[in-house]
Design a protein around this motif. Structure first.
Motif, PDB file in Angstrom:
ATOM      1  N   LEU A  70      46.476  10.881  50.399  1.00  0.00           N
ATOM      2  CA  LEU A  70      47.612  12.025  50.855  1.00  0.00           C
ATOM      3  C   LEU A  70      48.200  12.606  49.765  1.00  0.00           C
ATOM      4  O   LEU A  70      48.434  11.997  48.729  1.00  0.00           O
ATOM      5  N   GLU A  71      48.044  13.728  49.554  1.00  0.00           N
ATOM      6  CA  GLU A  71      48.677  14.719  48.434  1.00  0.00           C
ATOM      7  C   GLU A  71      50.106  14.954  48.882  1.00  0.00           C
ATOM      8  O   GLU A  71      50.412  15.622  49.931  1.00  0.00           O
ATOM      9  N   VAL A  72      51.116  14.257  48.040  1.00  0.00           N
ATOM     10  CA  VAL A  72      52.542  14.106  48.623  1.00  0.00           C
ATOM     11  C   VAL A  72      53.539  14.834  47.346  1.00  0.00           C
ATOM     12  O   VAL A  72      52.960  14.975  46.364  1.00  0.00           O
ATOM     13  N   GLN A  73      54.487  14.939  47.837  1.00  0.00           N
ATOM     14  CA  GLN A  73      55.786  15.575  46.810  1.00  0.00           C
ATOM     15  C   GLN A  73      56.952  14.749  47.145  1.00  0.00           C
ATOM     16  O   GLN A  73      57.241  14.572  48.238  1.00  0.00           O
ATOM     17  N   PHE A  74      57.594  14.263  46.173  1.00  0.00           N
ATOM     18  CA  PHE A  74      58.768  13.529  46.233  1.00  0.00           C
ATOM     19  C   PHE A  74      59.818  14.279  46.749  1.00  0.00           C
ATOM     20  O   PHE A  74      60.172  15.470  46.485  1.00  0.00           O
ATOM     21  N   LEU A  75      60.760  13.780  47.686  1.00  0.00           N
ATOM     22  CA  LEU A  75      61.929  14.327  48.111  1.00  0.00           C
ATOM     23  C   LEU A  75      63.388  13.609  47.967  1.00  0.00           C
ATOM     24  O   LEU A  75      63.906  14.439  47.344  1.00  0.00           O
ATOM     25  N   TYR A  76      63.356  12.320  48.358  1.00  0.00           N
ATOM     26  CA  TYR A  76      64.615  11.952  47.878  1.00  0.00           C
ATOM     27  C   TYR A  76      64.290  10.212  48.180  1.00  0.00           C
ATOM     28  O   TYR A  76      63.443   9.845  48.606  1.00  0.00           O
ATOM     29  N   ASP A 109      62.830  15.099  41.733  1.00  0.00           N
ATOM     30  CA  ASP A 109      62.779  16.167  42.758  1.00  0.00           C
ATOM     31  C   ASP A 109      61.463  16.924  42.778  1.00  0.00           C
ATOM     32  O   ASP A 109      61.169  17.819  41.694  1.00  0.00           O
ATOM     33  N   GLY A 110      60.785  16.953  43.639  1.00  0.00           N
ATOM     34  CA  GLY A 110      59.347  17.875  43.487  1.00  0.00           C
ATOM     35  C   GLY A 110      58.143  17.292  42.761  1.00  0.00           C
ATOM     36  O   GLY A 110      57.040  18.028  42.945  1.00  0.00           O
ATOM     37  N   PHE A 111      58.442  16.112  42.307  1.00  0.00           N
ATOM     38  CA  PHE A 111      57.246  15.400  41.483  1.00  0.00           C
ATOM     39  C   PHE A 111      55.924  15.107  42.597  1.00  0.00           C
ATOM     40  O   PHE A 111      56.246  14.753  43.784  1.00  0.00           O
ATOM     41  N   GLU A 112      54.782  15.672  42.309  1.00  0.00           N
ATOM     42  CA  GLU A 112      53.740  15.429  43.238  1.00  0.00           C
ATOM     43  C   GLU A 112      52.624  14.413  42.682  1.00  0.00           C
ATOM     44  O   GLU A 112      52.292  14.306  41.194  1.00  0.00           O
ATOM     45  N   LEU A 113      52.210  13.833  43.594  1.00  0.00           N
ATOM     46  CA  LEU A 113      51.277  12.470  43.388  1.00  0.00           C
ATOM     47  C   LEU A 113      50.462  12.302  44.705  1.00  0.00           C
ATOM     48  O   LEU A 113      50.590  13.061  45.509  1.00  0.00           O
ATOM     49  N   SER A 124      48.786   1.999  47.580  1.00  0.00           N
ATOM     50  CA  SER A 124      49.009   2.484  46.218  1.00  0.00           C
ATOM     51  C   SER A 124      49.390   4.017  46.046  1.00  0.00           C
ATOM     52  O   SER A 124      49.297   4.637  46.973  1.00  0.00           O
ATOM     53  N   ILE A 125      49.790   3.846  44.780  1.00  0.00           N
ATOM     54  CA  ILE A 125      49.924   5.349  44.224  1.00  0.00           C
ATOM     55  C   ILE A 125      48.804   5.986  43.180  1.00  0.00           C
ATOM     56  O   ILE A 125      48.438   4.817  42.709  1.00  0.00           O
ATOM     57  N   ASP A 126      48.571   7.060  43.242  1.00  0.00           N
ATOM     58  CA  ASP A 126      47.764   7.407  42.082  1.00  0.00           C
ATOM     59  C   ASP A 126      48.601   8.668  41.489  1.00  0.00           C
ATOM     60  O   ASP A 126      48.676   9.761  41.890  1.00  0.00           O
ATOM     61  N   MET A 127      49.233   8.358  40.106  1.00  0.00           N
ATOM     62  CA  MET A 127      49.658   9.264  39.388  1.00  0.00           C
ATOM     63  C   MET A 127      48.787  10.322  38.710  1.00  0.00           C
ATOM     64  O   MET A 127      47.757  10.120  38.783  1.00  0.00           O
ATOM     65  N   PRO A 128      49.472  11.564  38.866  1.00  0.00           N
ATOM     66  CA  PRO A 128      48.471  12.496  38.137  1.00  0.00           C
ATOM     67  C   PRO A 128      48.106  12.379  36.717  1.00  0.00           C
ATOM     68  O   PRO A 128      48.796  11.401  36.016  1.00  0.00           O
ATOM     69  N   LYS A 129      46.881  12.815  36.318  1.00  0.00           N
ATOM     70  CA  LYS A 129      46.707  12.630  34.879  1.00  0.00           C
ATOM     71  C   LYS A 129      47.397  13.032  33.722  1.00  0.00           C
ATOM     72  O   LYS A 129      47.410  12.460  32.618  1.00  0.00           O
TER      73      LYS A 129
END
Length: 189
Positions: A70-76, A109-113, A124-129
């Protein structure tokens, strides 16, 4: 179906009811006539993060795990959870802070991972490179061999993370950083 003949670094397969990702693999051909070829793997359980070494016979078959990225964006932040929004469907997901470890300060705010789901559960999470961030302050580096670029200064990022940057980086500069290792990758033009 996935065969041991398909094994390579990074491949994901299901074994004993859990998803695994291959970290290393080798093929052993015994010299004895009629002996089975063995495939040895070092793999990480994607649910528990446990790393094991296992051996399989050549030609063994495995199911593909039911994984969904899932391509997501941090909200809060909401209590012990972080809330993310799917960038395609706008669906929201609550994910426990425990999944993030050292990556928690990056959740601004707005970070994408990417989130990895297994059978509908986020595992799990996959951080961007790499990400582009702004330096908010830089300590003066030591005098010396600045021509080689080896003299480093302590820099503070806009999200409060501290890392070492070359001395030519100044306050307000935009830089490229590896968020998984908190390391400087380069200057952003």
């Amino acid at each position: 179906m996935i065969s041991t003949n398909d094994f390579k670094k990074g491949l994901r397969y299901e074994h004993e009811g859990a998803p695994w990702q291959i970290m290393e693999h080798t093929v052993h051909n015994p010299s004895a006539r009629g002996a089975a070829t063995l495939v040895k793997v070092k793999a990480r359980n994607l649910v528990t993060n446990q790393v094991l070494q296992k051996s399989f016979k050549s030609g063994d078959l495995f199911e593909e795990p039911d994984l969904n990225k899932l391509e997501v964006q941090f909200l809060y932040e909401e209590g012990d959870d972080l809330v993310f929004m799917d960038r395609e469907t706008y669906e929201q997901y609550n994910v426990g802070k425990a999944h993030f470890g050292d990556s928690l300060p990056w959740m601004t705010d707005g970070f994408e991972l990417d989130l990895l789901q297994y059978n509908g559960e986020i595992i799990s999470i996959d951080m961007p490179k790499s990400v582009i961030v702004t330096i908010t302050s830089v300590e003066q580096g030591a005098k010396g061999d600045t021509a080689s670029g080896k003299v480093m200064s302590r820099g503070m990022l806009e999200n409060g993370i501290e890392l070492m940057v070359p001395t030519f980086i100044k306050e307000g500069s935009k830089i490229k950083v590896d968020p998984s290792a908190n390391t400087y990758l380069g200057r952003e033009s």
